[in-house]
Design a protein around this motif. Structure first.
Motif, mmCIF file in Angstrom:
data_model
loop_
_atom_site.group_PDB
_atom_site.id
_atom_site.type_symbol
_atom_site.label_atom_id
_atom_site.label_comp_id
_atom_site.label_asym_id
_atom_site.label_seq_id
_atom_site.Cartn_x
_atom_site.Cartn_y
_atom_site.Cartn_z
ATOM 1 N N ASP A 45 -9.877 8.685 3.923
ATOM 2 C CA ASP A 45 -11.201 8.525 3.344
ATOM 3 C C ASP A 45 -11.147 7.711 2.067
ATOM 4 O O ASP A 45 -11.913 6.799 1.860
ATOM 5 N N ALA A 46 -10.234 8.076 1.205
ATOM 6 C CA ALA A 46 -10.097 7.302 -0.023
ATOM 7 C C ALA A 46 -8.619 7.146 -0.295
ATOM 8 O O ALA A 46 -7.809 7.989 0.067
ATOM 9 N N PHE A 47 -8.302 6.064 -0.923
ATOM 10 C CA PHE A 47 -6.909 5.778 -1.170
ATOM 11 C C PHE A 47 -6.732 5.655 -2.668
ATOM 12 O O PHE A 47 -7.362 4.833 -3.315
ATOM 13 N N ARG A 48 -5.925 6.539 -3.233
ATOM 14 C CA ARG A 48 -5.785 6.556 -4.681
ATOM 15 C C ARG A 48 -4.456 5.951 -5.081
ATOM 16 O O ARG A 48 -3.444 6.227 -4.464
ATOM 17 N N PHE A 49 -4.477 5.154 -6.080
ATOM 18 C CA PHE A 49 -3.212 4.661 -6.587
ATOM 19 C C PHE A 49 -3.383 4.201 -8.023
ATOM 20 O O PHE A 49 -4.498 4.171 -8.545
ATOM 21 N N ILE A 50 -2.268 3.873 -8.639
ATOM 22 C CA ILE A 50 -2.310 3.567 -10.066
ATOM 23 C C ILE A 50 -2.149 2.080 -10.306
ATOM 24 O O ILE A 50 -1.228 1.455 -9.790
ATOM 25 N N LEU A 51 -3.075 1.539 -11.069
ATOM 26 C CA LEU A 51 -2.956 0.134 -11.444
ATOM 27 C C LEU A 51 -2.255 0.068 -12.784
ATOM 28 O O LEU A 51 -2.481 0.888 -13.665
ATOM 29 N N SER A 58 -5.368 0.828 -21.067
ATOM 30 C CA SER A 58 -4.272 1.683 -20.643
ATOM 31 C C SER A 58 -4.295 1.719 -19.118
ATOM 32 O O SER A 58 -5.331 1.513 -18.512
ATOM 33 N N PRO A 59 -3.112 1.963 -18.510
ATOM 34 C CA PRO A 59 -3.109 1.955 -17.054
ATOM 35 C C PRO A 59 -3.912 3.130 -16.516
ATOM 36 O O PRO A 59 -4.125 4.107 -17.222
ATOM 37 N N GLY A 60 -4.357 3.030 -15.309
ATOM 38 C CA GLY A 60 -5.148 4.140 -14.829
ATOM 39 C C GLY A 60 -5.203 4.219 -13.332
ATOM 40 O O GLY A 60 -4.928 3.273 -12.620
ATOM 41 N N GLU A 61 -5.546 5.406 -12.891
ATOM 42 C CA GLU A 61 -5.622 5.614 -11.458
ATOM 43 C C GLU A 61 -6.998 5.197 -10.976
ATOM 44 O O GLU A 61 -8.001 5.489 -11.612
ATOM 45 N N LYS A 116 0.838 -1.191 0.000
ATOM 46 C CA LYS A 116 0.000 0.000 0.000
ATOM 47 C C LYS A 116 0.877 1.246 0.000
ATOM 48 O O LYS A 116 0.657 2.175 -0.763
ATOM 49 N N ARG A 117 1.888 1.223 0.849
ATOM 50 C CA ARG A 117 2.780 2.371 0.925
ATOM 51 C C ARG A 117 3.477 2.594 -0.404
ATOM 52 O O ARG A 117 3.631 3.712 -0.861
ATOM 53 N N PHE A 118 3.862 1.482 -1.028
ATOM 54 C CA PHE A 118 4.527 1.594 -2.322
ATOM 55 C C PHE A 118 3.603 2.252 -3.332
ATOM 56 O O PHE A 118 3.987 3.177 -4.038
ATOM 57 N N ALA A 119 2.363 1.783 -3.371
ATOM 58 C CA ALA A 119 1.403 2.334 -4.320
ATOM 59 C C ALA A 119 1.217 3.828 -4.072
ATOM 60 O O ALA A 119 1.122 4.625 -5.010
ATOM 61 N N GLN A 120 1.186 4.202 -2.814
ATOM 62 C CA GLN A 120 1.007 5.597 -2.453
ATOM 63 C C GLN A 120 2.157 6.460 -2.961
ATOM 64 O O GLN A 120 1.953 7.442 -3.663
ATOM 65 N N GLU A 151 4.386 5.706 -5.115
ATOM 66 C CA GLU A 151 4.527 5.647 -6.559
ATOM 67 C C GLU A 151 3.586 6.637 -7.210
ATOM 68 O O GLU A 151 3.957 7.386 -8.103
ATOM 69 N N GLY A 152 2.343 6.660 -6.730
ATOM 70 C CA GLY A 152 1.365 7.575 -7.287
ATOM 71 C C GLY A 152 1.836 9.010 -7.185
ATOM 72 O O GLY A 152 1.842 9.747 -8.179
ATOM 73 N N ILE A 153 2.282 9.375 -5.997
ATOM 74 C CA ILE A 153 2.731 10.749 -5.778
ATOM 75 C C ILE A 153 3.920 11.074 -6.669
ATOM 76 O O ILE A 153 3.998 12.126 -7.289
ATOM 77 N N TYR A 154 4.822 10.106 -6.765
ATOM 78 C CA TYR A 154 6.038 10.333 -7.534
ATOM 79 C C TYR A 154 5.729 10.444 -9.029
ATOM 80 O O TYR A 154 6.200 11.342 -9.709
ATOM 81 N N ARG A 155 4.900 9.552 -9.511
ATOM 82 C CA ARG A 155 4.596 9.554 -10.947
ATOM 83 C C ARG A 155 3.865 10.812 -11.362
ATOM 84 O O ARG A 155 4.002 11.297 -12.456
#
Lengths: 507, 435
Positions: free
Chosen positions: B111-117, B47-50, A69-73, A75-79
């Protein structure tokens, strides 16, 4: 003395790194009197830096979804480009390992080496908190043992089981720390061997016959409450420790996993308490080292400017009303205080002589600083060394936010009357005892229904946040295996403000 | 000091943890992916997406304080406050001052957790538990193709395949084995000869003889000999082919509105994404029909309108023709998807049925029929036979007899995905008869 340039331009290779390290080491050891662990410098890519972020900076760690989870976080911020990566990560180990990124320019590598491989390194080796609580020699071995052990458990007892246990242990991690030393110092090397011995002993003395011996009826004598608590070592603030030793329903491997989580939490404990000092020390060191390299002509003017730019960015402290204000920057606070000590030692004013008679004008700032780095942590450091001059420079002021008053009140500003108040209240903000909830196990009814009783001592009406507390208590009840009662007690009046009662999920 | 270069270490250390995280949040991630795919153009599906998921379930709880009755803030940058000043409480529960927000911020973040798949993660969740029917059958068929792969070195070959590195290695070892004098030895002797020139005639004599011998030996043992040459060797190997062709059949007669075409397009795109995940090579054939059918390119297929009656059998005829010409059923996995509003010339129905049942279905892996209708179709009820079109009725009988044939109705964009899922739902019972 004018030396040759260590490098030109941005590019570097391993030869450059070696030259930089040697030049920095020369100044650090001979001129500043730093004493460091041997250095190991590892070059990594941005991707690997993200990996390292996710596992709290350690090169090897057991597996758990929260790191994903931390990695995803990150990574998102960095990207998205919202935040760059740190230039380095340094690990308190012997030899001291610094990770530097391949993208850094030669100047950045110099900065990073001076900062991490000498500043942090010296601090790790000498600060009493680290000396007391960490074992730099054993940490990597221990982590690799932990990783293997947990992977092994996953194989034997299933992912789900181990994950549930780790979830619970992580939730209690902040309550898994000893704040005062126990009798025996830690030795992580021994931990691994002990577990091995314990297992062998179990296998050696295993005798199926014992199972058939009829049990003796328990003496129903109730121990006196005090004596019982004393035997169990209660009250106990280290919940993980208590569970590991006393939880009736845990299996041996589960105790070992709790122990692993607890020891790792303990390893990181000094870092939480010395954030300002640690970063301040490293920043102060790199500032002196790079300055000296420039003076002696070993780095060019252009490189020095590049360094100053990064340095200034890192030590920027926006004012409270600036949109970029995000709390007090530990780099800035630590660095400014240490520069201030340098000033007090070298060119004290009358005021400094009055406030700091023991160091003002003694002339050798490095000696004073080395002493400070070795013997203080953030709160005591601030309480002792925040000078009136620095308070004025920072234009600090103290605001009291009392829920019962309609307005906030400014209770102190940077003037004669305010210095002590400001120093005290700033120091209090860095006191672990202040921001971590004070939760202790106070009693357990071993003869009866085995209910575990905990107290949370509430100061300034700071109750526990409900959702989180309920979840953590759920985890705790599952580990303990029986009911858990948490009472929130006002520290002043001893009045019970609230009670949380949780039963374990299964059986 | 040690310098260790870790850049070449295997990356993806966090991969296992990421997998665990996704597994942990599986239900929520799945839901989020479904939601996300609704808004996406189907062309961008892969395509990949958040995505963002609610934090419940991936929350990491710890004991925390609430704000309490009294807070102390120490802030830098005082401008004109003096001791005892009262400040109005900033709105938004004292967060205006930016400090002390520690507690507040921590909660807000959760509240929400955003990340990229990544593309793969997205698709595998998106297409999770869908299966191409009858995939196994052709995989074991003897559809083989020859491929080339590297297989060591050989002493003969074309110059293009010369393996320089290996050649020089052999040359080096030969030179060492035969003790070919090095250039430096020759240079050394020459230097000594020049030094001795004026002083010592005997020495000059000896040295020149030695030098001569050396030069001679160097000439005899060449630097690079034909026997050193090595060439990269390739060998042929049979490559099993997994390739598929996808037929898109669509009615383009006047009765098909833009909306219906859009639905059909989305369906085809989904199928395409799905097929490309399962097969290395997927070809698409577009056949449109009115009362005549023809193979067209993608653009024409979706864009241009035609007028005319509707004869479904014409499209099936065309499909058969294309199969016969280009796609040998022994080599290709054949999938077909037909989209239509259900209109067909009544007299054409028996023929359509016959074609499908006896000629096309035996060749196909799977044939999916999607009946598209206007967004308000259900409420209008203009379609005869209790809401069932003539084509639907014709096909309905087929569906019962043949497992390869499936049909569904769809009227709204957001239903496409669920219809698609129904059509390709993994069928557990089928495994027994494969083989």
């Amino acid at each position: 003395m004018r030396g040759e340039l260590l490098y030109e331009g941005k590019d570097w290779d391993f030869g450059t790194i070696q030259r930089i390290h040697d030049a920095v080491a020369d100044i650090a050891h001979k001129e500043l009197g730093l004493d460091t662990f041997a250095n190991q410098i590892e070059i990594i890519t941005a991707e690997q830096m993200l990996d390292a972020y996710a596992s709290t900076g350690m090169p090897l760690f057991y597996k758990h979804w929260s790191f994903g989870k931390r990695f995803a976080q990150h990574e998102g911020i960095y990207r998205m480009g919202l935040q760059g990566l740190a230039y380095e990560i340094v690990i308190n180990a012997d030899p001291c390992i610094s990770y530097i990124m391949e993208e850094n320019s030669a100047t950045m590598q110099t900065l990073v080496i001076a900062h991490a491989a000498f500043g942090h390194n010296h601090f790790f080796k000498h600060n009493y908190q680290f000396r007391q609580w960490t074992d730099p020699e054993g940490i990597l071995d221990y982590l690799s043992f932990a990783k293997a052990y947990i992977a092994n458990c996953e194989e034997r007892y299933g992912h789900a089981e181990v994950e549930r246990l780790l979830d619970a242990a992580h939730a209690l991690m902040p309550q898994g720390i000893d704040r005062y030393p126990r009798k025996r110092p830690l030795n992580l090397h021994m931990e691994e061997k002990r577990e091995q011995d314990r297992k062998e002993e179990r296998e050696r003395v295993y005798d199926d016959l014992w199972r058939t011996v009829p049990g003796r009826a328990r003496g129903a004598k109730q121990m006196a409450g005090d004596k019982r608590r004393a035997l169990l070592g209660l009250p106990q603030e280290n919940i993980l420790y208590f569970l590991e030793k006393a939880a009736p329903r845990l299996k041996p491997w589960q105790r070992e996993v709790l122990r692993i989580v607890r020891l790792i939490a303990q390893y990181f404990y000094p870092q939480q308490q010395t954030k300002v000092m640690n970063e301040g020390c490293a920043t102060y060191c790199h500032y002196r080292l790079l300055g000296r390299l420039h003076e002696t002509g070993q780095i060019g003017d252009g490189s020095f400017l590049e360094f100053l730019t990064s340095h200034t960015n890192a030590t920027r402290q926006p004012f409270y009303d600036s949109p970029s204000y995000n709390g007090i920057n530990p780099y800035a606070l630590g660095f400014d205080m240490m520069r201030d000590i340098e000033r007090i030692v070298r060119e004290p004013t009358e005021e400094d002589r009055y406030w700091f008679p023991e160091i003002a004008g003694t002339g050798d700032e490095m000696e004073v600083l080395r002493h400070v780095w070795a013997n203080y942590r953030d709160d005591s450091f601030i309480a002792q060394f925040m000078s009136p001059r620095l308070i004025r420079n920072w234009r600090l002021f103290h605001v009291v936010d009392d829920r019962e008053q309609p307005n906030l009140e400014v209770s102190a500003i940077h003037n004669e009357r305010g210095y002590r108040d400001l120093r005290r209240s700033l120091s209090a903000q860095y006191d672990v005892g202040g921001y971590a909830p004070d939760i202790q196990i106070v009693d357990v009814d071993l003869a009866g229904n085995r209910k575990l009783v905990l107290h949370h001592r509430v100061r300034d009406g700071k109750m526990l946040e409900l959702t989180n507390a309920a979840m953590v208590l759920g985890h705790l009840a599952n580990l303990w295996g029986y009911e858990v009662l948490l009472q929130e007690i006002d520290a002043g009046t001893e009045q019970v403000l609230k009670e949380h009662m949780v039963r374990p999920e299964q059986g | 000091m040690h310098i260790v270069d870790r850049r070449l270490n295997p990356g993806g250390k966090s991969f296992a943890n990421r997998q665990r995280f996704l597994r942990r949040a599986k239900d929520m991630v799945e839901k989020a992916v479904r939601e996300a795919s609704k808004d996406r153009a189907i062309g961008d599906l892969d395509s990949p997406g958040e995505i963002s998921i609610p934090s419940e379930g991936t929350r990491e709880p710890t004991f925390r304080h609430t704000q309490g009755s009294r807070r102390d803030l120490v802030l830098p940058g005082n401008k004109d406050y003096v001791e005892g000043d009262l400040i109005e409480r900033p709105r938004g529960e004292g967060d205006g001052d930016g400090s002390g927000g520690q507690v507040g911020r921590g909660d807000g973040q959760e509240d929400a957790f955003r990340f990229i798949l990544t593309r793969d993660e997205f698709l595998s969740i998106f297409l999770d538990d869908l299966e191409l029917p009858d995939l196994a059958k052709r995989r074991v068929a003897q559809t083989e193709k020859e491929g080339l792969r590297r297989a060591g070195y050989t002493t003969t070959g074309t110059p293009a395949n010369l393996a320089l590195h290996r050649t020089l290695q052999t040359s080096l070892s030969r030179r060492i084995a035969l003790k070919r004098p090095k250039q430096s030895a020759v240079d050394d002797l020459e230097r000594r000869l020049a030094e001795a020139q004026s002083r010592d005639e005997v020495e000059v004599e000896r040295l020149s003889a030695e030098l001569e011998a050396l030069r001679h030996k160097r000439a005899r043992i060449s630097y690079l000999d034909p026997i050193d040459l090595r060439y990269r060797r390739f060998e042929r190997f049979p490559k099993p082919v997994t390739q598929a062709v996808m037929f898109c059949l669509m009615d383009v007669s006047g009765s098909m509105t833009e909306h219906m075409k859009d639905l059909a397009k989305r369906f085809f795109m989904l199928l395409h994404v799905f097929l490309t995940r399962r097969y290395k090579r997927v070809e698409i054939v577009f056949i449109r029909h009115t009362d005549r059918a023809g193979e067209v390119d993608e653009d024409t297929f979706f864009r241009s309108a035609e007028t005319g009656g509707t004869m479904v059998s014409s499209a099936l005829q065309e499909m058969l023709k294309v199969i016969r010409e280009r796609y040998d059923p022994g080599v290709w996995n054949i999938y077909a998807a037909q989209a239509s509003d259900g209109d067909n010339l009544s007299s054409d129905n028996p023929q359509t049925r016959e074609l499908l049942q006896n000629h096309i279905l035996p060749l196909c892996q799977y044939f999916a029929y999607v009946e598209v209708s206007g967004p308000n179709a259900e409420t209008h009820g203009y379609v005869p036979h209790h809401g069932q079109s003539s084509l639907w009725l014709t096909y309905a009988a087929l569906q019962k007899e043949n497992e390869k044939f499936q049909m569904r109705r769809v009227s709204r964009r957001e239903h496409i995905y669920s219809v698609f899922r129904q059509l390709f739902q993994r069928r557990v019972a089928k495994t027994a008869e494969v083989g």
